[in-house]
Design a protein around this motif. Structure first.
Motif, PDB file in Angstrom:
ATOM      1  N   SER A 228       0.559  -1.116   0.177  1.00 46.39           N
ATOM      2  CA  SER A 228       0.342  -0.292   0.177  1.00 46.39           C
ATOM      3  C   SER A 228       0.289   1.501   0.349  1.00 46.39           C
ATOM      4  CB  SER A 228      -1.209  -0.080   1.094  1.00 46.39           C
ATOM      5  OG  SER A 228      -0.112   0.153   2.455  1.00 46.39           O
ATOM      6  N   VAL A 229       0.396   2.420   0.001  1.00 46.88           N
ATOM      7  CA  VAL A 229       0.881   3.712   0.060  1.00 46.88           C
ATOM      8  C   VAL A 229      -0.073   4.332   0.629  1.00 46.88           C
ATOM      9  CG1 VAL A 229       2.107   3.343  -2.633  1.00 46.88           C
ATOM     10  CG2 VAL A 229       0.041   4.025  -2.390  1.00 46.88           C
ATOM     11  N   SER A 230       0.374   5.609   1.066  1.00 41.09           N
ATOM     12  CA  SER A 230      -0.106   6.278   2.219  1.00 41.09           C
ATOM     13  C   SER A 230       0.265   8.001   1.732  1.00 41.09           C
ATOM     14  CB  SER A 230      -0.144   6.186   3.346  1.00 41.09           C
ATOM     15  OG  SER A 230       0.596   5.730   3.867  1.00 41.09           O
ATOM     16  N   LEU A 231      -0.838   9.125   2.395  1.00 43.07           N
ATOM     17  CA  LEU A 231      -0.048  10.320   2.050  1.00 43.07           C
ATOM     18  C   LEU A 231       0.138  11.139   3.683  1.00 43.07           C
ATOM     19  CD1 LEU A 231      -2.569  11.737  -0.359  1.00 43.07           C
ATOM     20  CD2 LEU A 231       0.391  11.221  -0.768  1.00 43.07           C
ATOM     21  N   PRO A 232       0.675  11.861   4.381  1.00 53.43           N
ATOM     22  CA  PRO A 232       0.828  11.875   5.546  1.00 53.43           C
ATOM     23  C   PRO A 232       0.344  12.829   5.691  1.00 53.43           C
ATOM     24  CG  PRO A 232       2.415  13.928   3.544  1.00 53.43           C
ATOM     25  CD  PRO A 232       1.658  12.549   3.029  1.00 53.43           C
ATOM     26  N   ASN A 233      -1.347  13.508   4.887  1.00 49.37           N
ATOM     27  CA  ASN A 233      -1.955  14.288   5.214  1.00 49.37           C
ATOM     28  C   ASN A 233      -3.107  13.783   6.947  1.00 49.37           C
ATOM     29  OD1 ASN A 233      -1.301  15.193   2.595  1.00 49.37           O
ATOM     30  ND2 ASN A 233      -2.857  15.387   1.871  1.00 49.37           N
ATOM     31  N   GLY A 234      -3.095  15.435   7.108  1.00 50.48           N
ATOM     32  CA  GLY A 234      -3.688  14.822   8.712  1.00 50.48           C
ATOM     33  C   GLY A 234      -3.172  14.040   9.917  1.00 50.48           C
ATOM     34  N   SER A 235      -2.109  14.106   9.829  1.00 50.50           N
ATOM     35  CA  SER A 235      -1.234  13.307  10.459  1.00 50.50           C
ATOM     36  C   SER A 235      -0.899  14.286  12.282  1.00 50.50           C
ATOM     37  CB  SER A 235       0.069  13.411  10.394  1.00 50.50           C
ATOM     38  OG  SER A 235       0.844  11.993   9.151  1.00 50.50           O
ATOM     39  N   ILE A 236      -0.710  13.844  13.209  1.00 48.35           N
ATOM     40  CA  ILE A 236      -0.639  15.638  14.336  1.00 48.35           C
ATOM     41  C   ILE A 236       0.799  15.068  15.645  1.00 48.35           C
ATOM     42  CG2 ILE A 236      -1.961  15.662  16.284  1.00 48.35           C
ATOM     43  CD1 ILE A 236      -3.636  15.434  13.977  1.00 48.35           C
TER      44      ILE A 236
ATOM     45  N   LEU B 225       8.362  12.926  21.453  1.00 44.69           N
ATOM     46  CA  LEU B 225       8.214  13.697  20.087  1.00 44.69           C
ATOM     47  C   LEU B 225       6.738  12.531  19.561  1.00 44.69           C
ATOM     48  CD1 LEU B 225       7.032  15.952  17.881  1.00 44.69           C
ATOM     49  CD2 LEU B 225       9.292  14.948  17.407  1.00 44.69           C
ATOM     50  N   LYS B 226       5.780  12.903  20.058  1.00 43.39           N
ATOM     51  CA  LYS B 226       5.064  12.114  18.877  1.00 43.39           C
ATOM     52  C   LYS B 226       3.805  11.974  18.319  1.00 43.39           C
ATOM     53  CE  LYS B 226       0.467  11.297  21.615  1.00 43.39           C
ATOM     54  NZ  LYS B 226      -0.289  11.378  22.104  1.00 43.39           N
ATOM     55  N   MET B 227       4.415  11.325  16.810  1.00 40.78           N
ATOM     56  CA  MET B 227       3.433  11.330  15.881  1.00 40.78           C
ATOM     57  C   MET B 227       2.491  10.549  15.672  1.00 40.78           C
ATOM     58  SD  MET B 227       5.089  12.115  11.815  1.00 40.78           S
ATOM     59  CE  MET B 227       6.513  11.542  11.873  1.00 40.78           C
ATOM     60  N   VAL B 228       1.574  10.473  14.947  1.00 43.03           N
ATOM     61  CA  VAL B 228       0.018   9.627  14.882  1.00 43.03           C
ATOM     62  C   VAL B 228      -0.821   9.875  13.477  1.00 43.03           C
ATOM     63  CG1 VAL B 228      -2.135   8.748  15.463  1.00 43.03           C
ATOM     64  CG2 VAL B 228      -0.789   9.671  17.261  1.00 43.03           C
ATOM     65  N   LEU B 229       0.346   8.854  12.376  1.00 43.36           N
ATOM     66  CA  LEU B 229      -0.165   8.862  10.756  1.00 43.36           C
ATOM     67  C   LEU B 229      -2.184   8.803  11.123  1.00 43.36           C
ATOM     68  CD1 LEU B 229       2.027   7.556   9.617  1.00 43.36           C
ATOM     69  CD2 LEU B 229       2.480   9.457  10.398  1.00 43.36           C
ATOM     70  N   PRO B 230      -2.287   9.280   9.920  1.00 48.62           N
ATOM     71  CA  PRO B 230      -4.002   9.192   9.915  1.00 48.62           C
ATOM     72  C   PRO B 230      -4.304   7.274   9.838  1.00 48.62           C
ATOM     73  CG  PRO B 230      -2.870  10.373   7.686  1.00 48.62           C
ATOM     74  CD  PRO B 230      -1.569  10.186   8.695  1.00 48.62           C
ATOM     75  N   SER B 231      -3.675   6.228   9.687  1.00 50.33           N
ATOM     76  CA  SER B 231      -3.814   5.300   9.888  1.00 50.33           C
ATOM     77  C   SER B 231      -3.786   4.712  10.710  1.00 50.33           C
ATOM     78  CB  SER B 231      -2.395   4.793   8.872  1.00 50.33           C
ATOM     79  OG  SER B 231      -1.169   4.265   9.570  1.00 50.33           O
ATOM     80  N   GLY B 232      -3.752   5.700  11.659  1.00 50.53           N
ATOM     81  CA  GLY B 232      -3.369   4.848  13.131  1.00 50.53           C
ATOM     82  C   GLY B 232      -2.111   4.502  13.778  1.00 50.53           C
ATOM     83  N   SER B 233      -0.543   4.578  12.764  1.00 48.22           N
ATOM     84  CA  SER B 233       0.425   3.749  13.689  1.00 48.22           C
ATOM     85  C   SER B 233       0.823   5.049  13.944  1.00 48.22           C
ATOM     86  CB  SER B 233       1.554   3.784  11.933  1.00 48.22           C
ATOM     87  OG  SER B 233       2.433   3.665  12.740  1.00 48.22           O
ATOM     88  N   VAL B 234       1.923   4.738  15.067  1.00 50.45           N
ATOM     89  CA  VAL B 234       2.377   6.124  15.833  1.00 50.45           C
ATOM     90  C   VAL B 234       4.114   5.860  15.893  1.00 50.45           C
ATOM     91  CG1 VAL B 234       2.078   6.553  18.592  1.00 50.45           C
ATOM     92  CG2 VAL B 234       0.213   6.034  17.432  1.00 50.45           C
TER      93      VAL B 234
END
Length: 215
Positions: free
Chosen positions: A2-10, A168-177
């Motif tokens: 799969s591929v994904s975009l970073p849009n929506g990462s927190i 530093l915590k980054m939560v990706l749109p997929s829910g991956s942390v």
């Protein structure tokens, strides 16, 4: 596949920590089990680890399978006694109790982390050989739109002024942390290019390898 975009990462910066609690032992298991009397941690809590095992020292790890006096280091395989010598993992942990979201992120980039090599050649050889040594120092750079009133901006400034180590915590749109830990540097002087958004840059100089959870 799969591929994904970073849009929506927190992205969020740790702003508060609990009192360090001693860890008397960590087992050689998958996942490793930490012994800590009256730890009080709930499953899902994020901990900064100090350990005699350099492979986990300074990393941010999630609690799982907690029971009275012990908890699992979620996702951390400590079975290999060559990497994790038996009986040498004791240390301490402290829980991250507060985060501030870093808003208005324009760009995130990383540098370093590449495999380094020692090059050698014997007198009888007409070629060089290499063996792997260490990974180069790694850093994370974040560009944010300039707004000094935002909590994330203020948290970055405070950490930089204190020359403090922060998670530093980054939560990706997929829910991956993704979890990082390092020294924070923050340049309050924004870039100024006509027609472009003014931006300030924060840099995290990592003390240890990041930890990633699929969800």
């Amino acid at each position: 596949m799969s591929v994904s975009l970073p849009n929506g990462s927190i992205l969020s910066l740790a702003t508060a920590y609990g009192v360090a609690k001693p860890v008397t032992a960590i087992s050689n298991a998958n996942p490793g089990v930490a012994s800590a009397a009256a730890h009080g941690f709930a499953n899902g809590a994020l901990l900064e680890v100090t350990s005699g095992w350099s492979k986990i020292d300074g990393r941010i790890i999630r609690v799982a399978g907690q029971v009275a006096g012990a908890f699992n280091l979620d996702g951390i395989d400590t079975i290999d006694t060559k990497l994790f010598p038996a009986g040498a993992g004791a240390g301490s942990v402290r829980e991250i109790t507060g985060f501030a979201q870093i808003s208005q992120v324009l760009e995130l980039s990383t540098s370093g982390g590449e495999q380094q090599f020692a090059t050698y050649s014997f007198l009888e050889n007409d070629y060089d050989s290499q063996i792997p040594t260490t990974l180069s120092a790694q850093s994370v750079s974040i560009s944010i739109a300039d707004d000094p009133t935002l909590p994330g901006y203020q948290a970055l400034k405070a950490a930089s002024d204190a020359k403090a180590v922060r998670a530093l915590k980054m939560v990706l749109p997929s829910g991956s942390v993704l979890l990082y830990n390092g020294y924070v540097s923050f340049n309050e002087t924004p870039t100024m290019t006509k027609g472009n958004v003014m931006a300030c840059k924060a840099t995290f100089s990592l003390l240890s390898r990041p930890v990633r959870y699929a969800s």
